[in-house]
Scaffold this motif. Structure first.
Motif, PDB file in Angstrom:
ATOM      1  N   PRO B 171      42.203 -57.899 -25.358  1.00 58.93           N
ATOM      2  CA  PRO B 171      41.974 -58.974 -24.466  1.00 58.93           C
ATOM      3  C   PRO B 171      40.625 -59.362 -24.561  1.00 58.93           C
ATOM      4  O   PRO B 171      39.701 -58.447 -24.850  1.00 58.93           O
ATOM      5  CB  PRO B 171      42.679 -58.933 -23.182  1.00 58.93           C
ATOM      6  CG  PRO B 171      42.880 -57.178 -23.088  1.00 58.93           C
ATOM      7  CD  PRO B 171      42.957 -56.595 -24.308  1.00 58.93           C
ATOM      8  N   PRO B 219      43.628 -62.464 -26.978  1.00 57.15           N
ATOM      9  CA  PRO B 219      44.311 -62.931 -25.805  1.00 57.15           C
ATOM     10  C   PRO B 219      43.618 -63.047 -24.638  1.00 57.15           C
ATOM     11  O   PRO B 219      42.642 -62.301 -24.332  1.00 57.15           O
ATOM     12  CB  PRO B 219      45.447 -61.925 -25.789  1.00 57.15           C
ATOM     13  CG  PRO B 219      45.299 -61.067 -27.205  1.00 57.15           C
ATOM     14  CD  PRO B 219      43.946 -61.264 -27.558  1.00 57.15           C
ATOM     15  N   GLU B 220      43.798 -64.083 -23.748  1.00 59.23           N
ATOM     16  CA  GLU B 220      43.256 -64.121 -22.497  1.00 59.23           C
ATOM     17  C   GLU B 220      43.391 -62.741 -21.603  1.00 59.23           C
ATOM     18  O   GLU B 220      42.560 -62.475 -20.933  1.00 59.23           O
ATOM     19  CB  GLU B 220      44.072 -65.429 -21.565  1.00 59.23           C
ATOM     20  CG  GLU B 220      43.298 -65.805 -20.592  1.00 59.23           C
ATOM     21  CD  GLU B 220      44.211 -66.969 -19.739  1.00 59.23           C
ATOM     22  OE1 GLU B 220      45.561 -66.894 -20.013  1.00 59.23           O
ATOM     23  OE2 GLU B 220      43.630 -67.832 -19.116  1.00 59.23           O
ATOM     24  N   LYS B 221      44.391 -62.287 -21.566  1.00 62.16           N
ATOM     25  CA  LYS B 221      44.549 -60.963 -20.890  1.00 62.16           C
ATOM     26  C   LYS B 221      45.696 -60.127 -21.645  1.00 62.16           C
ATOM     27  O   LYS B 221      46.407 -60.635 -22.421  1.00 62.16           O
ATOM     28  CB  LYS B 221      44.864 -60.881 -19.630  1.00 62.16           C
ATOM     29  CG  LYS B 221      46.000 -62.097 -19.080  1.00 62.16           C
ATOM     30  CD  LYS B 221      46.054 -62.191 -17.791  1.00 62.16           C
ATOM     31  CE  LYS B 221      46.984 -63.324 -17.316  1.00 62.16           C
ATOM     32  NZ  LYS B 221      46.916 -63.482 -15.755  1.00 62.16           N
ATOM     33  N   SER B 224      48.842 -61.686 -23.288  1.00 62.21           N
ATOM     34  CA  SER B 224      49.167 -62.962 -23.020  1.00 62.21           C
ATOM     35  C   SER B 224      48.980 -63.687 -24.403  1.00 62.21           C
ATOM     36  O   SER B 224      48.709 -63.121 -25.346  1.00 62.21           O
ATOM     37  CB  SER B 224      47.966 -63.420 -22.261  1.00 62.21           C
ATOM     38  OG  SER B 224      47.886 -65.062 -22.154  1.00 62.21           O
ATOM     39  N   SER B 225      49.785 -64.834 -24.625  1.00 58.51           N
ATOM     40  CA  SER B 225      49.799 -65.273 -25.894  1.00 58.51           C
ATOM     41  C   SER B 225      48.750 -66.762 -25.994  1.00 58.51           C
ATOM     42  O   SER B 225      48.624 -67.237 -26.732  1.00 58.51           O
ATOM     43  CB  SER B 225      51.299 -66.015 -26.034  1.00 58.51           C
ATOM     44  OG  SER B 225      51.522 -66.914 -25.193  1.00 58.51           O
ATOM     45  N   VAL B 226      48.011 -66.836 -24.658  1.00 52.33           N
ATOM     46  CA  VAL B 226      46.954 -67.697 -24.651  1.00 52.33           C
ATOM     47  C   VAL B 226      45.839 -67.119 -25.410  1.00 52.33           C
ATOM     48  O   VAL B 226      45.265 -66.003 -25.114  1.00 52.33           O
ATOM     49  CB  VAL B 226      46.679 -68.297 -23.198  1.00 52.33           C
ATOM     50  CG1 VAL B 226      45.404 -68.939 -23.265  1.00 52.33           C
ATOM     51  CG2 VAL B 226      47.888 -68.765 -22.506  1.00 52.33           C
TER      52      VAL B 226
END
Lengths: 376, 376, 376, 376
Positions: B171, B219-221, B224-226
């Motif tokens: 991340p 990934p944001e974290k 995560s898929s953001v």
């Protein structure tokens, strides 16, 4: 079986290595053609005759022009000093001979380009003796990369450092003059690592280099107090970008104390890495990032019969092959390519591309900027 | 004996390392001052209190401004994230405190310069935590070079490569943003190897660099898929020239698969060479070209009580010291420098010079040309 | 939290290492008990007082008997010369103290056995300072073996070789006399590798050994021409069989030129192998035979936070821990075992078993035959 | 120049290695005699003819008795399975031929003794193919020892471990039966390290050994479920004393996972040490204790033209020679010894001495005691 008749020009250190390879290749490999050690050319007929005897060749001559014109020669093998490569190769091509030349192909990429064109027009096959990419570890590295075992290559660090000129009192020789050698350590040594980079990563697109002549003059000969200026670089390095986007650094030096055969590379991919040094030519280290975190590490692969081109030499891993065995693989490729009329690599085209990268590095140094190799 | 009262800000990974060093330094070394573990600051008072307890400090606070203003603190030790170094250091200096800061000193050389000026004006002492130059092997390397054992240094190749961000799904974190980290791998890792280069070879005069962000978003974290864009470089390298004329190359990467602590250097001199990798922190390899040709080779020196700064830790070579022991040497230098009012190194000046080299590399990359570091 | 009050006897080289461990252990680990550095005993009260100051202990004494009798001591830590271990331990046990003793436990297995019995009767806990089995790599090796990653162990080769007595003019000292040291290199060094073998492979069942005193006399003191006979062995090796059927060889020498910390092992299993040398204490090499034939090789695992006992010291692999950090793990085991009343290992029982193996090797040499260790 | 006409019996793995050596030796070295590749014998005439063609021999036969009786053969080269060595050698000697035999000379020392006697009576010259002592590093080691550079040798540790039988499902073969192989790993592999020990340290005087058959039965053939008992040892080790008083340990295994060419030695002298592993066949590590304490360490010598027997192969250190090059040195010694009528080594006498040591180790294991090798 089709005969492949060799004419060897030059019997110094590297000519001997070729001769050793010729002597053993048919025993090691089941070749597709019949190698014939036909003729040796040397600077004088007596030496030529002696070498022909030692190297198991049928005939000899004190005139290389006689050799390249001889109708019973199929391939001319050029092991002369660098500044003679071009003239000899062009003459051989003129006589329709295939050409096997030692590196560097020529003193400049412009010259090399001429040679590529001449060979293409004449329809002859060519091979440049880059030695180290014929080490089974190089083909293994290529296979590992092609398999995706280390993901996409993102970085290449390569060196060819030696210390044969580290002693400031080592006398001047032809490697140190522009007229006879062209570039210094770049032409002599870096050619190998650029070839390796192109073999393993792909074409070099742009470069930015720095060169230095550390020892500015050397004795005229052993023990002499007459000093002669050194005309080309002792050490050099360059950053590069490959056509696939990977970054690279290469280093080369002929005064790198302690490096006896410092042809090394570290290849970093998105999923793993490879490390190699020719001083431990039987080993390559492989790291895979997808292994569990507590079992990650560089694994030392010891080249053996499960790897490319090794089994014909030895029955087991760790027995080991040597420098001349690399040349033997190279000669196998030559004979098979000629006998079966299949492509041979690294050919003059590759020799020219290597030379172009080296010239671009030198030009970059002069101009203090990045150079696109296609500018040359 | 004069007391040196420490105020520690930040108790993450590197703050813990400082705390360990503080805990053992008085037992290892006979210090010239009496170290007092006075106060810990953390982001909240509970955590601060818990850490003070664990680390053996007398007091704690949830507000670092309270710490830097406290009259019973002599030296402020800054182990917070990089983007806070400047503000905290300036505030500490304002209160007349000596400052011990983790590297990088600041997010830019301009900021670092401000800090140098502030410290100079205030007459306080400073120390930057470059860790690895406190490894006894580094002082040994310096001694070998100073003795002329490898002649004049002509080439430096150094790396600080790690693979902590090699996984593309690792991340995003503050190291990846300009605002919180400034440079990427250059600021985080290359700072060490530039410091080492300057320690062992001398000041860097000009640079030409290349940078690349290989993994463009993360990934944001965890999981995560953001995806969030990465704002600074994953890998970089640069050519350099030192003020003594030597050439250099440095490499840095945070995605160099398999390199866990790839702080390495190869130093080539006119009479010999040195090789080191921090992954084998107890060893340094020395080659001397003046030995007889048939007995030349790299000799592995295993650091021991005959070498600098080792004997107080262990009775024999090969017993080995660790990362925190390097920090302990650093802390010894801090305490002794403050107690005896003698120079401490590497100070903010060196921190700024390192930062300036890194900024010059980044600028060189933007402008595609060599940069004189004094331009910055 | 329960207090564990330490009484340290002896402040030479190894006593210092204990002191360093005591100084940092509470910062490194979250202990289950509160360690109190209570009292130091040395041969004279002035030295004792100075050391207590340096080592951060509360009190001191010039009489170890006072220390072992002190009601505010929970554990007696014996760092005196070997020949005093037994007397001090028995006296401490008599006063109901737990005992932490340096190796070797005693000068003979018969003495060690007495100590085991005394501790058992008194119900006190014991710990022997074997150092190297507290290296995270050792616990990792044990885990790898327990997981079956290398199959069944079939062979163990281990050494503890050093060269601290290699110089024939190194003066005689107490290690060289039967009365003060018992065995020579076996007692001093081989104790470690026998402990490691038992930790990693299992109990030694039978041995067959060979011993030699190479340097038969040594100067009375530095530079003296008065020569004193050496009474015990400089080098020794033995074959062994383990209770699980595995074969083994151990070697030990105090005159093994170039081996500074030659505690090495190679463990061969039916499915893989492990290799280790303490001189590269952060690495262990793992080979697995079930990998594809063209990807087999020894993989270098660099100890890191994913491995046992490492993370509290450092945030990343390759940062590295040192000798005193091993002692710190040992002290953690002591404090936690005492505070939580759980087993501690290696205890006096293990110390005795090691001693018995060593005595069996010496007896085997005298009698020229294999010895079952249970004969002793 | 005197002709030396070779008759080669057996063209499997090791016969090929001989053939490669024969093919290149005259190009590599300036021999004192003219090598003639005269005749090949194989189990059937077709195979023999094919191999003669591949190996560059003039004639072939399907009957080895025809070869040994042929008047145009000077030396019989025996590369057949071990159990045939004796019969073939005796028959060759009967016909007055010189004999070049692969190791082990015979299945027992009694047989080997017969062969020594026969050769002596017939006045023929003999050579046993121990390969590894022809590695330039071995001659270099011998030179270093002879120079006194490591003082008096006090300890030898040597191994020849491989893993070619590590897989318990690897099918049975002739190496596993007493009738066809005699000893197991001792005869197959340990022969090399005993030869090396005798070459470098001197004669072995007494031994005490331990043997084990770990994998007690193996499939009759690949994939078969019919299991056949293994009749000889998979692993073995022994302690030894040399005639000069030095102590030694040797280990041998054919199931040592990960060791591909584990011919290693560590030689400890009173003033220094040597370390070698055949897997890095171009390197030998030298330590000298008389260097200053802060510059001591193992130095890696990379074999090159300054060392024995290397220059004819390659122009520079680090180029490297391989397994077949060792055989080429061996063949050079054969040809020169026969052409110039000078001693050749290692001869049958050495082959017998090696065999006697191995038999003594096995006997020692049976009787559980030390054996003087002269008892056999």
């Amino acid at each position: 079986m089709k005969e492949v008749r060799i004419g060897l020009i030059g019997t110094g250190y590297i000519g001997r290595a070729h001769a050793i390879a010729f002597s053993q290749v048919s025993t090691v490999f089941q070749l597709q053609g019949k190698l014939v050690r036909e003729m040796v050319a040397e600077i004088n007929p007596e030496l030529a005759a002696r070498r022909a005897e030692e190297f198991g060749f049928n005939r000899s001559t004190g005139d290389w022009r006689e050799l390249v014109a001889d109708p019973n020669i199929d391939v001319v093998d050029i092991c002369s000093p660098n500044f003679l490569h071009k003239e000899m190769a062009l003459e051989a091509i003129k006589h329709g001979k295939h050409v096997y030349s030692e590196k560097p192909l020529a003193l400049s990429s412009a010259d090399a380009k001429e040679m590529v064109e001449a060979a293409r027009k004449a329809g002859v096959k060519t091979l440049v003796g880059f030695n180290y990419m014929k080490n089974p570890t190089a083909k293994l590295a290529k296979e590992i990369i092609a398999n995706g075992e280390i993901g996409e290559v993102v970085h290449f660090y390569g060196t060819h450092n030696e210390d044969y000129m580290a002693d400031p009192l080592a006398p001047i020789h032809w490697h140190c003059f522009k007229e006879t050698a062209g570039l210094g350590t770049l032409g002599d040594l870096a050619a190998h690592i650029v070839n390796m980079a192109q073999y393993l990563v792909g074409d070099v697109e742009s470069v930015c280099g720095d060169l230095q002549t550390v020892i500015k003059e050397r004795p005229e000969k052993e023990g002499s107090s007459v000093m002669v200026p050194v005309e080309n670089e002792d050490q050099a390095h360059a950053m590069m970008r490959f056509s696939n986007g990977a970054m690279g650094v290469i280093e080369s030096s002929r005064i790198a104390c302690g490096r006896k055969m410092g042809l090394n590379y570290v290849i970093t991919g998105t999923k793993g890495s490879l490390m190699f040094t020719q001083e431990r030519m039987a080993e390559i280290k492989l790291y895979r990032h997808d292994e569990p975190a507590n079992r990650q590490g560089f694994k030392t692969l010891l080249v053996g019969p499960e790897h490319p081109d090794y089994a014909p030499f030895c029955g087991g891993a760790g027995h080991g092959i040597g420098f001349n065995d690399q040349k033997t693989v190279e000669v196998r490729d030559l004979i098979n390519g000629l006998a079966a009329d299949t492509p041979i690599w690294p050919d003059f085209e590759e020799g020219w591309k290597v030379s172009r990268v080296l010239d671009a590095i030198a030009l970059s140094h002069e101009q203090g900027r990045w150079i696109q190799v296609q500018e040359l």
